[in-house]
Write a protein that holds these residues in place. Structure first.
Motif, PDB file in Angstrom:
ATOM      1  N   LYS A 117      51.458 -39.325  11.330  1.00  0.00           N
ATOM      2  CA  LYS A 117      51.139 -40.192  10.202  1.00  0.00           C
ATOM      3  C   LYS A 117      50.098 -41.209  10.638  1.00  0.00           C
ATOM      4  O   LYS A 117      50.193 -41.786  11.716  1.00  0.00           O
ATOM      5  CB  LYS A 117      52.396 -40.918   9.694  1.00  0.00           C
ATOM      6  CG  LYS A 117      53.368 -40.012   8.964  1.00  0.00           C
ATOM      7  CD  LYS A 117      54.500 -40.821   8.347  1.00  0.00           C
ATOM      8  CE  LYS A 117      55.450 -39.926   7.558  1.00  0.00           C
ATOM      9  NZ  LYS A 117      56.548 -40.706   6.927  1.00  0.00           N
ATOM     10  N   LEU A 118      49.096 -41.423   9.779  1.00  0.00           N
ATOM     11  CA  LEU A 118      48.069 -42.416  10.074  1.00  0.00           C
ATOM     12  C   LEU A 118      48.646 -43.811   9.898  1.00  0.00           C
ATOM     13  O   LEU A 118      49.342 -44.090   8.927  1.00  0.00           O
ATOM     14  CB  LEU A 118      46.865 -42.238   9.143  1.00  0.00           C
ATOM     15  CG  LEU A 118      46.052 -40.954   9.320  1.00  0.00           C
ATOM     16  CD1 LEU A 118      44.928 -40.909   8.299  1.00  0.00           C
ATOM     17  CD2 LEU A 118      45.482 -40.862  10.725  1.00  0.00           C
ATOM     18  N   ARG A 175      40.760 -41.318   3.249  1.00  0.00           N
ATOM     19  CA  ARG A 175      42.071 -41.585   3.850  1.00  0.00           C
ATOM     20  C   ARG A 175      43.087 -40.519   3.437  1.00  0.00           C
ATOM     21  O   ARG A 175      43.889 -40.055   4.252  1.00  0.00           O
ATOM     22  CB  ARG A 175      42.563 -42.966   3.420  1.00  0.00           C
ATOM     23  CG  ARG A 175      41.836 -44.129   4.066  1.00  0.00           C
ATOM     24  CD  ARG A 175      42.448 -45.432   3.615  1.00  0.00           C
ATOM     25  NE  ARG A 175      41.652 -46.580   4.034  1.00  0.00           N
ATOM     26  CZ  ARG A 175      41.344 -47.591   3.251  1.00  0.00           C
ATOM     27  NH1 ARG A 175      41.730 -47.591   1.990  1.00  0.00           N
ATOM     28  NH2 ARG A 175      40.638 -48.607   3.711  1.00  0.00           N
ATOM     29  N   THR A 176      43.063 -40.151   2.161  1.00  0.00           N
ATOM     30  CA  THR A 176      43.979 -39.127   1.676  1.00  0.00           C
ATOM     31  C   THR A 176      43.723 -37.799   2.385  1.00  0.00           C
ATOM     32  O   THR A 176      44.661 -37.107   2.807  1.00  0.00           O
ATOM     33  CB  THR A 176      43.818 -38.933   0.160  1.00  0.00           C
ATOM     34  OG1 THR A 176      44.108 -40.171  -0.510  1.00  0.00           O
ATOM     35  CG2 THR A 176      44.757 -37.852  -0.357  1.00  0.00           C
ATOM     36  N   HIS A 177      42.447 -37.434   2.520  1.00  0.00           N
ATOM     37  CA  HIS A 177      42.095 -36.182   3.201  1.00  0.00           C
ATOM     38  C   HIS A 177      42.590 -36.199   4.640  1.00  0.00           C
ATOM     39  O   HIS A 177      43.205 -35.226   5.117  1.00  0.00           O
ATOM     40  CB  HIS A 177      40.584 -35.978   3.166  1.00  0.00           C
ATOM     41  CG  HIS A 177      40.109 -34.855   4.031  1.00  0.00           C
ATOM     42  ND1 HIS A 177      40.299 -33.532   3.691  1.00  0.00           N
ATOM     43  CD2 HIS A 177      39.487 -34.857   5.251  1.00  0.00           C
ATOM     44  CE1 HIS A 177      39.798 -32.763   4.652  1.00  0.00           C
ATOM     45  NE2 HIS A 177      39.307 -33.544   5.601  1.00  0.00           N
ATOM     46  N   LEU A 178      42.330 -37.294   5.371  1.00  0.00           N
ATOM     47  CA  LEU A 178      42.745 -37.379   6.761  1.00  0.00           C
ATOM     48  C   LEU A 178      44.269 -37.332   6.896  1.00  0.00           C
ATOM     49  O   LEU A 178      44.804 -36.702   7.816  1.00  0.00           O
ATOM     50  CB  LEU A 178      42.205 -38.667   7.390  1.00  0.00           C
ATOM     51  CG  LEU A 178      40.684 -38.746   7.560  1.00  0.00           C
ATOM     52  CD1 LEU A 178      40.278 -40.133   8.050  1.00  0.00           C
ATOM     53  CD2 LEU A 178      40.192 -37.682   8.532  1.00  0.00           C
ATOM     54  N   ALA A 179      44.958 -37.983   5.972  1.00  0.00           N
ATOM     55  CA  ALA A 179      46.420 -37.987   6.005  1.00  0.00           C
ATOM     56  C   ALA A 179      46.958 -36.574   5.825  1.00  0.00           C
ATOM     57  O   ALA A 179      47.913 -36.168   6.495  1.00  0.00           O
ATOM     58  CB  ALA A 179      46.962 -38.907   4.915  1.00  0.00           C
ATOM     59  N   GLY A 217      38.779 -46.464  11.803  1.00  0.00           N
ATOM     60  CA  GLY A 217      37.336 -46.512  11.617  1.00  0.00           C
ATOM     61  C   GLY A 217      36.617 -45.397  12.328  1.00  0.00           C
ATOM     62  O   GLY A 217      37.217 -44.558  13.003  1.00  0.00           O
ATOM     63  N   ASN A 218      35.284 -45.395  12.172  1.00  0.00           N
ATOM     64  CA  ASN A 218      34.420 -44.436  12.836  1.00  0.00           C
ATOM     65  C   ASN A 218      34.838 -42.993  12.582  1.00  0.00           C
ATOM     66  O   ASN A 218      34.919 -42.176  13.499  1.00  0.00           O
ATOM     67  CB  ASN A 218      34.374 -44.728  14.344  1.00  0.00           C
ATOM     68  CG  ASN A 218      33.946 -46.154  14.634  1.00  0.00           C
ATOM     69  OD1 ASN A 218      33.054 -46.685  13.993  1.00  0.00           O
ATOM     70  ND2 ASN A 218      34.599 -46.780  15.584  1.00  0.00           N
ATOM     71  N   ARG A 219      35.122 -42.694  11.334  1.00  0.00           N
ATOM     72  CA  ARG A 219      35.464 -41.341  10.916  1.00  0.00           C
ATOM     73  C   ARG A 219      34.240 -40.701  10.285  1.00  0.00           C
ATOM     74  O   ARG A 219      33.452 -41.363   9.613  1.00  0.00           O
ATOM     75  CB  ARG A 219      36.623 -41.332   9.917  1.00  0.00           C
ATOM     76  CG  ARG A 219      37.891 -41.998  10.428  1.00  0.00           C
ATOM     77  CD  ARG A 219      38.460 -41.290  11.633  1.00  0.00           C
ATOM     78  NE  ARG A 219      39.767 -41.802  11.978  1.00  0.00           N
ATOM     79  CZ  ARG A 219      40.439 -41.470  13.080  1.00  0.00           C
ATOM     80  NH1 ARG A 219      39.895 -40.615  13.935  1.00  0.00           N
ATOM     81  NH2 ARG A 219      41.620 -41.975  13.327  1.00  0.00           N
ATOM     82  N   VAL A 220      34.098 -39.405  10.473  1.00  0.00           N
ATOM     83  CA  VAL A 220      32.948 -38.687   9.925  1.00  0.00           C
ATOM     84  C   VAL A 220      33.423 -37.426   9.222  1.00  0.00           C
ATOM     85  O   VAL A 220      34.222 -36.659   9.774  1.00  0.00           O
ATOM     86  CB  VAL A 220      31.938 -38.296  11.029  1.00  0.00           C
ATOM     87  CG1 VAL A 220      30.703 -37.640  10.404  1.00  0.00           C
ATOM     88  CG2 VAL A 220      31.534 -39.504  11.858  1.00  0.00           C
ATOM     89  N   LEU A 221      32.934 -37.218   8.013  1.00  0.00           N
ATOM     90  CA  LEU A 221      33.200 -35.983   7.261  1.00  0.00           C
ATOM     91  C   LEU A 221      31.865 -35.322   6.929  1.00  0.00           C
ATOM     92  O   LEU A 221      30.893 -36.008   6.592  1.00  0.00           O
ATOM     93  CB  LEU A 221      33.962 -36.276   5.966  1.00  0.00           C
ATOM     94  CG  LEU A 221      35.419 -36.730   6.080  1.00  0.00           C
ATOM     95  CD1 LEU A 221      36.007 -36.927   4.684  1.00  0.00           C
ATOM     96  CD2 LEU A 221      36.255 -35.731   6.852  1.00  0.00           C
TER      97      LEU A 221
END
Length: 204
Positions: free
Chosen positions: A74-75, A61-65, A80-84
């Protein structure tokens, strides 16, 4: 670590009765020791998995933000359904959100409409269709109806007004109770396929 006996050395059985140690078989004492030791270790592993899951969710979450921040976005809420992926693509981590649902009283109307269809189609109905429908509304020992079997009915394309009304009733009956986030870790094998890294005893 928890012990079976009380301060006087007696052992408590499954019914809550206190048994003198000389009346407890050595094999039962050994089994008790093994079970308690494994339970203790399992509790530690469970705590570590819970800690890992939360840390993974927080890190992602921190990375995506940080990624979206530079675009002035802003998130909001759970995503959901996130891929790294790792830089070399050998590892991927996903976050998936799964809704837990139940059915409301509209399901009763759906079942009645479907039963009307089945009664009329008795002679011409495909036996496989009848089996699917009958299983969809069968309750288990706890009186619960399988969510997946009922939702499978929505995939059937049947040109009948009552059937379409039944499908609408099923959709209207869906209630989202809560949502749960899942973290899954995958490793790419020699064939380039991603294989999930088992994070539970049953799948290991």
């Amino acid at each position: 670590m928890e012990t079976t006996g009380n301060l006087e050395g007696f052992w408590k059985d499954a019914k809550g009765n206190l048994v003198a140690p000389e009346n407890v078989r050595e094999s039962d004492k050994l089994a008790d020791s093994i079970v308690r030791e494994l339970h203790y270790k399992a509790q530690k592993i469970n705590a570590e998995l819970i800690e890992f899951r939360q840390a993974a969710l927080d890190d992602i979450r921190t990375h995506l933000a940080l990624v979206v921040e530079k675009y002035g976005v802003k998130l909001r809420g759970k995503k959901g359904n996130r891929v790294l992926y790792s830089f070399d693509g050998s590892i991927k981590i996903t976050i998936n959100i799964q809704d837990r649902i139940k059915f409301g009283e509209e399901l009763v109307a759906a079942e009645e409409l479907i039963n009307e269809c089945m009664a009329e189609w008795t002679h011409d109905a495909n036996p496989n269709l009848r089996t699917i429908v009958e299983k969809a509304f069968q309750a288990d020992a706890d009186g619960k109806i399988s969510v997946y079997r009922v939702l499978d009915l929505l995939r059937l394309e049947i040109d009948d007004e009552r059937w379409r009304k039944a499908m609408t009733a099923i959709k209207d009956s869906i209630r989202v109770i809560d949502s749960k986030e899942y973290v899954r870790v995958y490793e790419r094998d020699g064939d380039g396929e991603y294989k999930a890294l088992p994070l539970n005893i049953a799948a290991a």
